[in-house]
Scaffold this active site. Structure first.
Site, PDB file in Angstrom:
ATOM      1  N   GLU A  41     -83.350 -24.835 -52.048  1.00 17.55           N
ATOM      2  CA  GLU A  41     -84.324 -25.056 -51.161  1.00 17.55           C
ATOM      3  C   GLU A  41     -84.281 -24.329 -49.898  1.00 17.55           C
ATOM      4  OE1 GLU A  41     -86.233 -29.259 -49.221  1.00 17.55           O
ATOM      5  OE2 GLU A  41     -84.422 -29.302 -50.101  1.00 17.55           O
ATOM      6  N   LYS A 112     -93.603 -28.235 -51.537  1.00  7.90           N
ATOM      7  CA  LYS A 112     -92.861 -29.566 -51.517  1.00  7.90           C
ATOM      8  C   LYS A 112     -93.867 -30.523 -51.319  1.00  7.90           C
ATOM      9  CE  LYS A 112     -88.684 -31.906 -50.098  1.00  7.90           C
ATOM     10  NZ  LYS A 112     -87.429 -31.769 -49.398  1.00  7.90           N
ATOM     11  N   CYS A 148     -86.544 -30.680 -54.176  1.00  6.45           N
ATOM     12  CA  CYS A 148     -85.647 -31.419 -53.925  1.00  6.45           C
ATOM     13  C   CYS A 148     -86.414 -33.016 -54.272  1.00  6.45           C
ATOM     14  CB  CYS A 148     -85.322 -31.357 -52.643  1.00  6.45           C
ATOM     15  SG  CYS A 148     -83.803 -32.311 -51.991  1.00  6.45           S
ATOM     16  N   GLY A 292     -55.014 -34.357 -30.927  1.00  9.53           N
ATOM     17  CA  GLY A 292     -53.973 -35.080 -30.453  1.00  9.53           C
ATOM     18  C   GLY A 292     -53.193 -36.079 -31.508  1.00  9.53           C
ATOM     19  N   SER A 294     -50.723 -38.729 -32.293  1.00  7.06           N
ATOM     20  CA  SER A 294     -50.238 -39.884 -31.782  1.00  7.06           C
ATOM     21  C   SER A 294     -49.296 -40.559 -32.901  1.00  7.06           C
ATOM     22  CB  SER A 294     -51.602 -41.086 -31.780  1.00  7.06           C
ATOM     23  OG  SER A 294     -51.888 -41.322 -33.138  1.00  7.06           O
ATOM     24  N   ILE A 297     -51.987 -43.095 -38.388  1.00  3.28           N
ATOM     25  CA  ILE A 297     -52.744 -42.487 -39.747  1.00  3.28           C
ATOM     26  C   ILE A 297     -53.882 -41.587 -39.579  1.00  3.28           C
ATOM     27  CG2 ILE A 297     -54.178 -44.676 -39.858  1.00  3.28           C
ATOM     28  CD1 ILE A 297     -52.419 -43.229 -42.771  1.00  3.28           C
ATOM     29  N   ASP A 298     -54.809 -41.916 -38.569  1.00  3.79           N
ATOM     30  CA  ASP A 298     -55.954 -41.232 -38.429  1.00  3.79           C
ATOM     31  C   ASP A 298     -55.632 -39.972 -37.798  1.00  3.79           C
ATOM     32  OD1 ASP A 298     -57.791 -43.475 -38.901  1.00  3.79           O
ATOM     33  OD2 ASP A 298     -57.533 -44.261 -36.883  1.00  3.79           O
ATOM     34  N   THR A 399     -60.550 -37.975 -33.773  1.00  5.51           N
ATOM     35  CA  THR A 399     -60.018 -38.641 -34.924  1.00  5.51           C
ATOM     36  C   THR A 399     -60.395 -39.717 -35.276  1.00  5.51           C
ATOM     37  OG1 THR A 399     -58.031 -39.262 -33.384  1.00  5.51           O
ATOM     38  CG2 THR A 399     -57.774 -37.075 -34.318  1.00  5.51           C
ATOM     39  N   LYS A 514     -72.069 -46.414 -26.937  1.00  6.08           N
ATOM     40  CA  LYS A 514     -70.930 -45.523 -27.212  1.00  6.08           C
ATOM     41  C   LYS A 514     -71.250 -44.311 -28.373  1.00  6.08           C
ATOM     42  CE  LYS A 514     -67.035 -48.400 -25.768  1.00  6.08           C
ATOM     43  NZ  LYS A 514     -66.008 -49.099 -26.217  1.00  6.08           N
TER      44      LYS A 514
END
Length: 545
Positions: A41, A112, A148, A292, A294, A297-298, A399, A514
């Site tokens: 497409e 479409k 699609c 960054g 730290s 885990i992330d 992250t 946020k």
């Protein structure tokens, strides 16, 4: 008759590059003796072009590219996707067309019909349907066209209640249905597609050739994995996932053809995120990534994904220890960097933090609140990362994960900074699953990172569960509300504590401001924050009841 699916990776608006790619794949198809080659497409301009479609020069460039391609198609028939003005109109809505070209001539065009208005889609803003079916003959076979969403009109798969079924008029009239697509990826989407295409092949009693775009454009990832089904609903062709491919099926001898694809959920998710990062950098022209580190885990998973995508030489890990950073975290961050082979730079923030805290204390006449001090550290780190990005001409990778972003467990202009959010659509439990997948063939992420309690380390002995419900409870609540659209009552009925459910949903509601300011987020779930999540900030409706 031989039909080739040319699963290409266009760059939005790169008409010269996309044209060259289409012509190259046409030649490859001709070398394989294909009679028909099919492209995805909007393959000429790339999907989704969004408001570029409001520019007349964009539409003119698309037509110019189409004319060049058309003139060079000889000895083969091709189906190509492009946007076109409707009835010579110079303003939207236009048509999202599939065009059939044979020996340098346009044989047929189809617009479409089903234009999705939901989730990340906004097609009625740009396109108009024609409410017509279209088919053509090639080597004695009747071939139908669809684009699609047109193929998703099936009672078991409807995401939106359209008034028109584009395939209904083709039943009994065609031997082959072509569907050119740009279907975004999420984990598990391929299984849904396979069930749908199998059902439509049986319903229409014909072969279904589904050609899907591959690539990543901003937050959207396209996995490709084009498919072919027999009239009996059997899978007889499958292209690669997350790479360009040419899949050829001979209808005279429809022997199943399967190219290499992911076989496990975690493998697919990791491959998608690596691909998304790689494509973002390639298509924006940037080379280097800053992360960054730290020791958590992330950041560890993000650093691994970036390294796989860009190469160790293009990734820089930044350690920014504070008074509350443990020795173990620094050790884990450095061990990760060594395992990945990436360089690191250490910029302690203790002196800066103490100086700023002292200045604020003078202004307030007292020590700043604990939350103020925590956010101050995060924003110092954000400033450092952005300064390094300016200095080195790199991009910062965000992250944060989806569980934390949902409830606002992040600091604006601190740990929310970045050019793109790698894990912003990945729940915390899946971050750990990714870590285990990364370590599948040997330890890359230190084992201690996988077993220690998650912590932002912004105050003494801090743990995430001091401020959040346990992730084993938070994750499924976020998934149920955000991805599955369940209400507070429905989630509580699943056995979750009512007070926890209400608190989580309240935080999702009040932290919307946020999310409006977050970087683009790589989408890997059915519902991601960002373009497909459009809740108002100032509103009075209470999710939590």
């Amino acid at each position: 008759m031989k039909i080739a699916l040319a699963q290409t990776n266009p760059k939005i608006g790169d008409f010269e590059g996309n044209t060259q790619k289409i012509l190259e794949f046409i030649e490859k198809a001709k070398e394989k003796k294909a009679d028909l080659v099919v492209f995805p497409e909007l393959s000429i301009c790339g999907y989704p072009p969004r408001d570029l479609l409001t520019r007349q020069e964009f539409l003119k460039a698309a037509e110019k590219a189409f004319s060049k391609i058309k003139a060079q198609i000889k000895g083969i028939t091709a189906v190509i996707g492009l946007p076109r003005a409707r009835k010579k109109s110079s303003h939207p809505p236009f048509e999202n067309q599939a065009v059939v070209i044979a020996d340098g001539e346009e044989v047929l065009n189809y617009a479409k019909n089903l234009l999705p208005p939901y989730d990340i889609f906004d097609e009625p803003r740009y396109f108009s349907p024609r409410y017509e079916t279209a088919c053509f003959l090639l080597k004695g076979r009747s071939i139908g066209l669809s684009v699609c969403e047109d193929i998703w009109h099936h009672r078991d798969f409807l995401a939106f209640d359209y008034d028109f079924d584009p395939l209904e008029g083709l039943a009994g009239r065609i031997e082959v249905l072509i569907n050119i697509s740009a279907s975004p990826y999420y984990v598990g989407k391929i299984e849904v597609r396979k069930r749908l295409l199998s059902a439509q092949a049986r319903r229409l009693g014909c072969y279904v050739f589904y050609c899907n775009q591959v690539g990543a454009n901003d937050h959207l990832i396209f996995d490709g994995q084009s498919l072919v089904f027999s009239p009996e609903g059997e899978l007889i062709g499958e292209a690669c996932d997350f790479e360009e491919d040419l899949l050829l099926i001979d209808l005279g001898d429809p022997t199943p053809v399967g190219h290499q694809v992911s076989t496990r959920r975690e493998e697919s998710l990791l491959k998608a995120l690596v691909f998304g990062v790689k494509e973002y950098f390639r298509k924006t022209g940037f080379k280097g990534a800053l992360i960054g580190l730290s020791g958590g885990i992330d950041s560890s998973v993000t650093a691994a994904i970036a390294t796989f995508a860009l190469g160790a030489e293009n990734v820089l890990g930044v350690l920014m220890p504070s008074p509350y950073t443990s020795q173990e975290s620094n050790e884990d961050a450095l061990a990760l960097a060594q395992n990945l082979g990436i360089k690191t730079i250490t910029i302690p923030i203790t002196d800066t933090f103490m100086a700023l805290r002292g200045e604020l204390a003078k202004a307030f006449g007292r020590e700043p609140k604990t939350l103020t001090q925590e956010n101050l550290q995060a924003r110092i780190r954000g400033n450092i990362l952005m300064a390094l990005a300016n200095e080195f001409g790199c991009l910062v990778l965000n992250t944060g994960n989806k569980s934390e972003i949902a409830v606002g467990y992040c600091t604006l202009y601190g740990d929310t900074c970045g050019a793109i959010s790698v894990l912003g659509d990945v729940l915390k439990n899946d971050v750990y699953a990714l870590a285990r997948e990364i370590n599948r063939k040997g330890e890359i992420i230190p084992e201690r990172v996988l077993i220690k309690p998650p912590s932002a380390e912004l105050r003494p002995d801090q743990k995430d569960e001091d401020d959040l419900p346990p992730y084993r409870i938070l994750n499924p609540i976020v998934k149920a509300f955000v991805e599955e659209g369940k209400s507070a009552e429905e989630i509580i009925a699943q056995g979750f504590p009512p007070e926890v459910v209400k608190e989580v949903l309240k935080r999702i509601r009040v932290e919307e401001y946020k999310r409006w300011q977050l970087p683009p987020t790589l989408r890997v779930s059915p519902r991601a924050f960002g373009y497909g999540w459009r809740y108002p900030i100032a509103q009075g409706f209470r999710f939590e009841g």
